[in-house]
Design a protein around this motif. Structure first.
Motif, short mmCIF file in Angstrom:
data_model
loop_
_atom_site.label_atom_id
_atom_site.label_comp_id
_atom_site.label_asym_id
_atom_site.label_seq_id
_atom_site.Cartn_x
_atom_site.Cartn_y
_atom_site.Cartn_z
N UNK A 2 -3.69 10.98 -8.40
CA UNK A 2 -5.10 10.58 -8.40
C UNK A 2 -5.82 10.86 -7.08
N UNK A 3 -5.10 11.35 -6.08
CA UNK A 3 -5.74 11.67 -4.81
C UNK A 3 -5.72 10.50 -3.84
N UNK A 4 -5.94 10.83 -2.55
CA UNK A 4 -5.85 9.83 -1.50
C UNK A 4 -6.94 8.78 -1.61
N UNK A 5 -8.08 9.14 -2.23
CA UNK A 5 -9.20 8.20 -2.30
C UNK A 5 -9.00 7.15 -3.39
N UNK A 6 -7.98 7.34 -4.22
CA UNK A 6 -7.83 6.46 -5.39
C UNK A 6 -7.30 5.07 -5.02
N UNK A 7 -6.62 4.95 -3.88
CA UNK A 7 -6.05 3.66 -3.48
C UNK A 7 -6.74 3.18 -2.22
N UNK A 8 -7.35 2.00 -2.24
CA UNK A 8 -7.95 1.44 -1.03
C UNK A 8 -7.46 0.01 -0.82
N UNK A 9 -7.52 -0.44 0.45
CA UNK A 9 -7.16 -1.81 0.78
C UNK A 9 -8.41 -2.60 1.12
N UNK A 42 0.84 -1.20 0.00
CA UNK A 42 0.00 0.00 0.00
C UNK A 42 0.87 1.25 0.00
N UNK A 43 1.95 1.22 0.80
CA UNK A 43 2.85 2.38 0.87
C UNK A 43 3.42 2.68 -0.52
N UNK A 44 3.84 1.63 -1.23
CA UNK A 44 4.42 1.86 -2.56
C UNK A 44 3.41 2.40 -3.54
N UNK A 45 2.19 1.86 -3.49
CA UNK A 45 1.16 2.33 -4.42
C UNK A 45 0.73 3.75 -4.09
N UNK A 46 0.61 4.06 -2.78
CA UNK A 46 0.21 5.42 -2.39
C UNK A 46 1.26 6.44 -2.84
N UNK A 47 2.50 6.09 -2.60
CA UNK A 47 3.58 7.00 -2.96
C UNK A 47 3.54 7.31 -4.46
N UNK A 48 3.22 6.29 -5.23
CA UNK A 48 3.23 6.46 -6.68
C UNK A 48 1.98 7.16 -7.22
N UNK A 49 0.80 6.81 -6.67
CA UNK A 49 -0.44 7.26 -7.30
C UNK A 49 -1.20 8.36 -6.59
N UNK A 50 -0.93 8.55 -5.30
CA UNK A 50 -1.69 9.58 -4.57
C UNK A 50 -1.50 10.98 -5.13
N UNK A 51 -0.26 11.37 -5.45
CA UNK A 51 -0.07 12.75 -5.94
C UNK A 51 -0.91 13.03 -7.18
#
Ligand SMILES: [Zn+2]
Ligand SMILES: [Zn+2]
Length: 699
Positions: free
Chosen positions: A209-216, A198-207
């Motif tokens: 697509x936003x924080x809501x774009x990645x969920x577990x 999750x950390x790796x995906x957030x780091x890559x995609x949050x900037x």
């Protein structure tokens, strides 16, 4: 009530109501709509299902409520549930309701509408494109190019450290960039592995697509967290869902990519209820999503592993030989140099009762002197598997199971690893009063103690005492304990890490330059035909932990203490040659007619007596003579399960095998009625439950 609807609800396994129920409503609702319906005296969650409701002579009850704030579950989701229920021999309602977040059952229509209105983190569509440009290896570039140019399914065969995760990230990235609504599902085998992913995906995609774009999505989350993730995926705000096997059922209306990491891992198989394989369902789902899609972009699936399951490996043989998967190979390790050297110690040449051979001990001592770390694993937790009396026959048997209770020295308890029954260690033998009761054999706790004693005279380069630590299911019970212990290893405060296979999986230990397997031989001669495959995967994975830094990799070693150094499994391990190992195993399986060259199901029965459990299976087998396709299946005799009694329940099983998957499926479907009828036979009195396990992992 002018409209009649088919609705599936949660029903008990093997109950008479297996199919949809009929309800009335003032308006027509499309299939997939979530509704609340009366069932007996209670009200329950249901899903409007496809098909015309059956004519009924009973009074048709009206729906209690339609949860119309939610868009209906789409046709691909319903198709997946329908297939899983049929294939794994369960009721549609059971599979459908188990696939929905538990909290959805409790919330009324009004509560749900409020939940949906909550803002879920705004996305800034104008945010600068901060997409990483990572330098990729030649192999990664090739794998990605081939993926993009074909439809799949794909097997990414990449050695440990070859950069598989970066390939997943790139595939998700390019999908999201070219399709503004597409969704991706990325699965990992264990909850423990989700935070780092999750950390790796957030780091890559949050900037972007936003924080809501990645969920577990996994079972370790609270009910409100699970509902939140589910709603985000179902509503399309979540572009990426990361999860364990349960996530294969996530409602994702725009699903275009499924990744199954470590696809060989047994954790992808559900072990209760509908015993589905999330990996197999992922492959099925991708085909279904593509078929039912309204656009031309296919839904692709990628299975990744350094040691694929023999089934997936076999499916990825060349198309000319009948292969159905596209194999993408990434044999090289990036920035991690070569794989560790494998050293086999012939334990037959050691003195009896040797735990650490002198060679291995010397190698560990050298590591300590150089300030490097070692990892030692043994697949048995606790201090000793048995406690026994020296003067009579007493052993620490569990009174409720046909198994020994394990001695845990840390809290001086005897614990049953099957039913959980625990007691303090008796002061003296309960049978003869002899105070001299002693541990037999060893688990990780005793190994840790023994190693600490052997290394006590040594000093670390900084002059401090040598630190031996242990990581297993016992040491990590408390929430956050695993993370804390792993952090401790990473700081370098630990010299030798002792543990179960838990430490061999996924964790990236950069300073470890020696990995040792203490007693892996059990798997070589196991009655479970998949045991060698699992051992090989575990050893390769463990070896991959060593020398993740290029500078250290040249000095990295994988030690295996074995009584059978000539075994072909070790020869293949020495060469890090998975294809050679797979070829020899597949040849054995082909000759023996084992999966993937045949298809299996197990029927398990639990009863108050072993006789009743076996009688049920034997009767059902005898009554199968008129069932369609019975001539194409082999029904083996009923036998007690490996651990025959657990928590005072006797267990038996029967293997059903066929060279044809379709024949096995047709047979099982028709045979279910026979099994249900057999239950009421007098000989089966005392039967508690039975279940079918299709494509079982352990036999
Ligand atoms: Zn005794
Ligand atoms: Zn027990």
């Amino acid at each position: 009530m002018p409209h009649r609807l088919s609705v599936v609800v949660q029903t008990p396994a093997h109950s008479a109501i297996a199919g949809p129920l009929t309800y009335g409503h003032t308006a027509a609702l499309p299939p997939g709509s979530l509704v609340r319906v009366p069932l007996g005296t209670r009200e329950t969650l249901g899903v409007v299902w496809d098909g015309t409701p059956e004519e009924s002579t009973f009074e048709i009850r009206p729906l209690s409520a339609a949860l119309d704030g939610l868009p209906p579950l789409n046709a691909a989701w319903r198709g997946l549930v329908q297939f899983a229920a049929l294939y794994y021999q369960r009721a549609v309602g059971e599979v459908a309701l188990a696939a929905l977040p538990p909290q959805l059952r409790e919330l009324g229509a009004a509560q749900l509408t409020r939940r949906l209105k909550r803002p879920s983190g705004a996305v800034d569509a104008n945010a600068a494109d901060t997409t990483h440009s990572v330098a990729l290896s030649e192999e990664q570039i090739c794998a990605i190019a081939e993926f993009e140019s074909q439809k799949g399914p794909f097997l990414l065969f990449g050695s440990t450290g070859s950069g598989k995760t970066e390939v997943y990230l790139q595939l998700v990235q390019s999908l999201l960039a070219r399709d503004p609504t597409a969704q991706a599902l990325v699965m990992v085998p264990e909850i423990n592995l989700t935070p780092q992913l999750e950390a790796r995906f957030r780091e890559r995609f949050e900037p972007r697509f936003g924080a809501a774009a990645v969920v577990s999505m996994h079972s370790g989350m609270t009910a409100p967290q699970r509902l939140k993730s589910w709603l985000a995926a179902h509503g399309g705000t979540a572009r990426i869902v990361l999860g364990t096997r349960m996530a294969v059922f996530a409602s994702m209306p725009r699903l275009k990519l499924i990744v199954v990491d470590e696809e060989h891992d047994p954790s992808y198989k559900q072990q209760e209820g509908a015993r589905y394989s999330a990996r197999d369902l992922a492959v099925y789902r991708s085909q279904l999503e593509t078929r039912l899609s309204t656009d031309t972009e296919p839904c692709r699936v990628l299975l990744g592993s350094a040691t694929p399951s023999l089934e997936s490996w076999h499916h990825s043989r060349p198309a000319a030989e009948g292969g159905r998967y596209v194999r993408l190979a990434m044999p090289s390790r990036i920035g991690a140099g070569t794989l560790p050297k494998v050293r086999l110690v012939d334990m037959g040449l050691q003195q009896k009762k040797t735990v650490f051979s002198p060679q291995l001990l010397a190698a560990i001592q050298q590591r300590i002197a150089r300030g490097e770390q070692s990892m030692v694993f043994l697949n048995r937790r606790g201090y000793a598997p048995v406690l026994a009396c020296g003067s009579c026959e007493w052993k620490s048997e569990c009174p409720h199971c046909s198994a020994y209770r394990v001695f845990h020295k840390i809290d001086r308890s005897l614990r049953c690893h099957h039913c959980g029954y625990a007691e303090p260690v008796p002061r003296a033998c309960p049978t003869c009063g002899n105070p001299d009761i002693a541990p037999v054999g060893r688990g990780t706790e005793r190994l840790e103690e023994h190693l600490a004693e052997l290394l006590a005279p040594l000093r670390r380069p900084d002059g401090g005492p040598v630190v031996v630590a242990r990581i297993d299911a016992d040491s990590t019970k408390a929430k956050g304990a695993l993370e804390a212990q792993l952090a401790e290893v990473h700081t370098g405060a630990v010299d030798v890490l002792v543990g179960t296979q838990m430490i061999a999986k996924g964790h990236d230990f950069r300073r470890i330059t020696l990995v040792a397997a203490i007693q892996p031989d059990g798997a070589l001669f196991s009655s479970d035909f998949r045991a060698p495959e699992r051992l090989f995967a575990l050893l390769m994975q463990a070896g991959g932990r060593a020398g993740r830094d290029a500078a250290q990799s040249a000095a990295s070693e994988m030690w295996v203490q074995t009584e059978h150094p000539q075994h072909p499994l070790f020869a293949a391990l020495r060469q890090h040659d998975y294809p050679a190992f797979a070829a020899s195993q597949l040849e054995e399986r082909r000759i023996a007619g084992m999966p993937p060259f045949s298809f299996q199901a197990l029927v398990r029965a639990e009863a108050r007596t072993q006789e009743a459990a076996q009688a049920f299976l034997t009767l059902a087998s005898a009554a199968a003579c008129d069932v369609p396709d019975v001539d194409r299946v082999t029904l083996y005799p009923a036998v007690p399960m490996g651990v025959q009694r657990v928590a005072n329940i006797e267990r038996a099983q029967m293997l059903v095998e066929s060279p044809s998957r379709q024949a096995l499926q047709r047979f099982l479907l028709a045979w279910q009625a026979v099994l249900r009828a057999t239950r009421s036979q007098p000989e089966a009195k005392g039967l508690i439950r039975w279940a079918i396990d299709v494509d079982p992992l352990g036999i």
